[in-house]
Design a protein around this motif. Structure first.
Motif, PDB file in Angstrom:
ATOM      1  N   SER A 489      40.895  40.895  41.904  1.00  0.00           N
ATOM      2  CA  SER A 489      40.199  42.000  41.656  1.00  0.00           C
ATOM      3  C   SER A 489      40.354  41.987  39.878  1.00  0.00           C
ATOM      4  N   ASN A 490      41.326  41.569  39.268  1.00  0.00           N
ATOM      5  CA  ASN A 490      41.138  41.501  37.709  1.00  0.00           C
ATOM      6  C   ASN A 490      40.365  40.680  37.398  1.00  0.00           C
ATOM      7  N   THR A 491      39.848  39.353  37.671  1.00  0.00           N
ATOM      8  CA  THR A 491      38.982  38.693  37.469  1.00  0.00           C
ATOM      9  C   THR A 491      37.414  39.412  37.284  1.00  0.00           C
ATOM     10  N   MET A 492      37.227  40.002  38.580  1.00  0.00           N
ATOM     11  CA  MET A 492      36.174  40.950  38.912  1.00  0.00           C
ATOM     12  C   MET A 492      36.022  41.929  37.750  1.00  0.00           C
ATOM     13  N   LYS A 493      37.162  42.560  37.428  1.00  0.00           N
ATOM     14  CA  LYS A 493      37.206  43.650  36.383  1.00  0.00           C
ATOM     15  C   LYS A 493      36.744  43.117  34.810  1.00  0.00           C
ATOM     16  N   THR A 494      37.279  41.959  34.658  1.00  0.00           N
ATOM     17  CA  THR A 494      37.142  41.459  33.462  1.00  0.00           C
ATOM     18  C   THR A 494      35.794  41.053  33.320  1.00  0.00           C
TER      19      THR A 494
END
Length: 533
Positions: A489-494
């Motif tokens: 989810s961090n990759t998607m948020k970035t």
């Protein structure tokens, strides 16, 4: 004796209108003038409550009382006889008179009940206590009045929940106001069993069962407003603990404009909810306003040509023109079974109160892939986390990627009280935590940051009311590819921050702090820190 005069309406600030002043009665603004203890103690509480006569102060031997309507003038004369002193009537706002009397009267009830020490030897109530004793206690006037006034004060203070918590030597009553619990009063420990029994009687629960959790519902009317109360009672080592959620049927549902979204976010969200099909999720912890946002969305897209169905647990507010279904697990009506039946009701839009399991998620996805727009909620920390949460539930990545079209995460922060707002200097650590750099802090002019000093209107908290922080996340082609690849989810948020222009909850909080709407400490309380590479 008081003369009888025709009385016009009072104005909005709690004072009488000029025309009513012309009849000879002095006006009083109860926002400014507070009742004095000495004057209040002269009037019997029952008399003041029944006749809506509020003692304010003494002018020599004369007792000055506030009334809100002409019909209270005979009671002013009666009070003069009761107190054996001259009484002078002034005009005040009737709603505030009622509020002040109830506040003081509740304290009188509590003060009039002997404490444990004064009461001497009092029978302890436990699992073996006779049912008739409990029923008799629950019907006592003091208990009935106390429960009624606990509800009345909660509604007056705009509380969302009431907690009645027993401990070894005392009982606490706490209200959740603007998301925070506040100690309100401490009834005597010996009255605890009677108060709980009274709630069970009102909620049609089993008064004899004190070892198992119970749930019930109470419908009450306070000041002309219909209040729906959900009651949960559980046994603890020191007695039964009750928590009540208040749902005010008189509260107007918010429209899209009133949600408090920034203009760019509101414009994007409006486009999102006008999609013909797909799943839109609202995420956040309990009490973060998810249901309010979904209700606003349904009202926005409703038209005479659409068929909108909702299945909820519980149905919090009735929305005109929309068919709403209450979940009833005890008879087999779950989110999943209700949703399955909805598909045979020719819907255009479906709202599912919450996606709790794989089965509900699968049916919601099937509904969206067959041409329906589906709204629902999930408990996740941020918007991109909703994708990974669906995958954790066992949803196939390709199904999640093809059905989900957008997610909105939200939090509610307490607003700075506008009555006692003043500049202050937050700690450097709290500003850094919500995304400020040292350079930004140094460049800001003095007086940029605001907080509430604490006053009567905000009960000394410095906060009054709440506003939303919103994080809007779109499912674009790159996010679909990441979903199929099970990216974090961090990759998607970035990606969303860099390519969609998404503002995170913390970024929204930072802007609200700069606008003086809330404080850095408040944003830190509801938002987790985030780091981008």
């Amino acid at each position: 004796m008081s003369a009888h005069f025709p009385l016009d309406n009072l104005n909005a600030n709690g004072a009488a209108s000029p025309s009513s002043a012309a009849v000879g009665l002095e006006q009083v603004n109860l926002e400014v003038t507070k009742p004095q203890e000495e004057a209040m103690s002269l009037a019997p509480g029952e008399f003041a409550l029944k006749n809506q006569v509020l003692p304010l102060h003494l002018e020599g031997e004369t007792l000055v009382v506030a009334i809100g309507t002409i019909s209270s003038l005979p009671a002013v004369d009666d009070l003069g006889i009761l107190t054996n002193r001259p009484v002078k009537a002034v005009l005040g706002d009737s709603a505030m008179i009622k509020e002040r009397i109830e506040e003081y009267f509740l304290e009188k009830i509590l003060a009039g009940i002997p404490s444990e020490e004064q009461a001497g030897s009092v029978a302890e109530f436990d699992d073996t206590t006779d049912l008739a004793d409990l029923t008799k206690m629950a019907a006592e006037t003091a208990v009935v009045q106390m429960v009624n006034l606990i509800f009345a004060q909660a509604v007056r203070d705009s509380a969302s929940d009431i907690h009645i918590e027993p401990y070894e030597k005392d009982v606490k009553v706490r209200y959740r106001i603007d998301g925070m619990l506040n100690d309100m009063m401490k009834p005597p420990k010996r009255m605890h069993a009677a108060i709980i029994s009274r709630l069970k009687i009102l909620g049609e629960m089993n008064i004899a069962e004190r070892r198992l959790p119970q749930d019930g519902r109470i419908k009450i009317t306070i000041a002309g407003r219909q209040i729906d109360v959900r009651v949960s009672i559980i046994p603890t080592v020191y007695g039964e603990r009750a928590v009540m959620r208040l749902l005010d049927k008189g509260t107007a549902l918010l429209g899209m404009q009133e949600l408090g979204m920034p203009a760019p976010t509101l414009e994007k969200f409006r486009k999102l909810i006008h999609n013909p099909y797909g799943i839109i999720l609202a995420t956040g912890p309990t009490g973060s306003g998810k249901s309010t946002s979904l209700y606003a969305s349904l009202q926005e897209i409703w038209s005479p040509t659409t068929n909108i169905l909702t299945i909820e647990d519980p149905v919090e507010y009735q929305v005109p023109g929309i068919s709403q279904v209450q979940v009833r697990p005890n008879i087999g009506l779950s989110f999943a079974s209700g949703l399955r039946s909805f598909l045979r009701q020719d819907p255009d839009v479906i709202m599912v109160g919450e996606i709790r399991d794989h089965e509900t998620a699968e049916i919601a996805i099937h509904a969206s892939l067959t041409g329906h727009l589906v709204f629902s909620t999930l408990h996740t920390n941020d918007a991109p986390g909703a994708v990974t949460r669906l995958l954790d539930m066992g949803v196939e990545p390709y199904l999640a990627a093809s059905s989900l079209i957008g997610v909105i995460a939200q939090r509610l922060v307490r607003r700075v009280c506008q009555n006692c707002i003043e500049p202050y200097e937050p700690s450097r650590e709290s500003l850094i935590a919500i995304g400020f750099t040292d350079e930004e802090i140094a460049s800001l002019p003095a007086g940029t940051f605001k907080h509430g000093r604490g006053c009567d209107k905000c009960q000394g908290t410095g906060h009054k009311g709440r506003q939303g922080l919103y994080e809007l996340f779109f499912i674009d082609e790159e996010i679909r590819r990441m979903t199929i690849d099970r990216a974090s989810s961090n990759t998607m948020k970035t990606h969303a921050v860099k390519n969609q222009g998404m503002r995170t909850l913390l970024m929204e909080g930072k802007l609200a702090v700069l606008d003086g709407k809330t404080t850095a400490e408040e944003v830190m309380r509801v938002c987790q820190r985030e780091d981008f590479s």
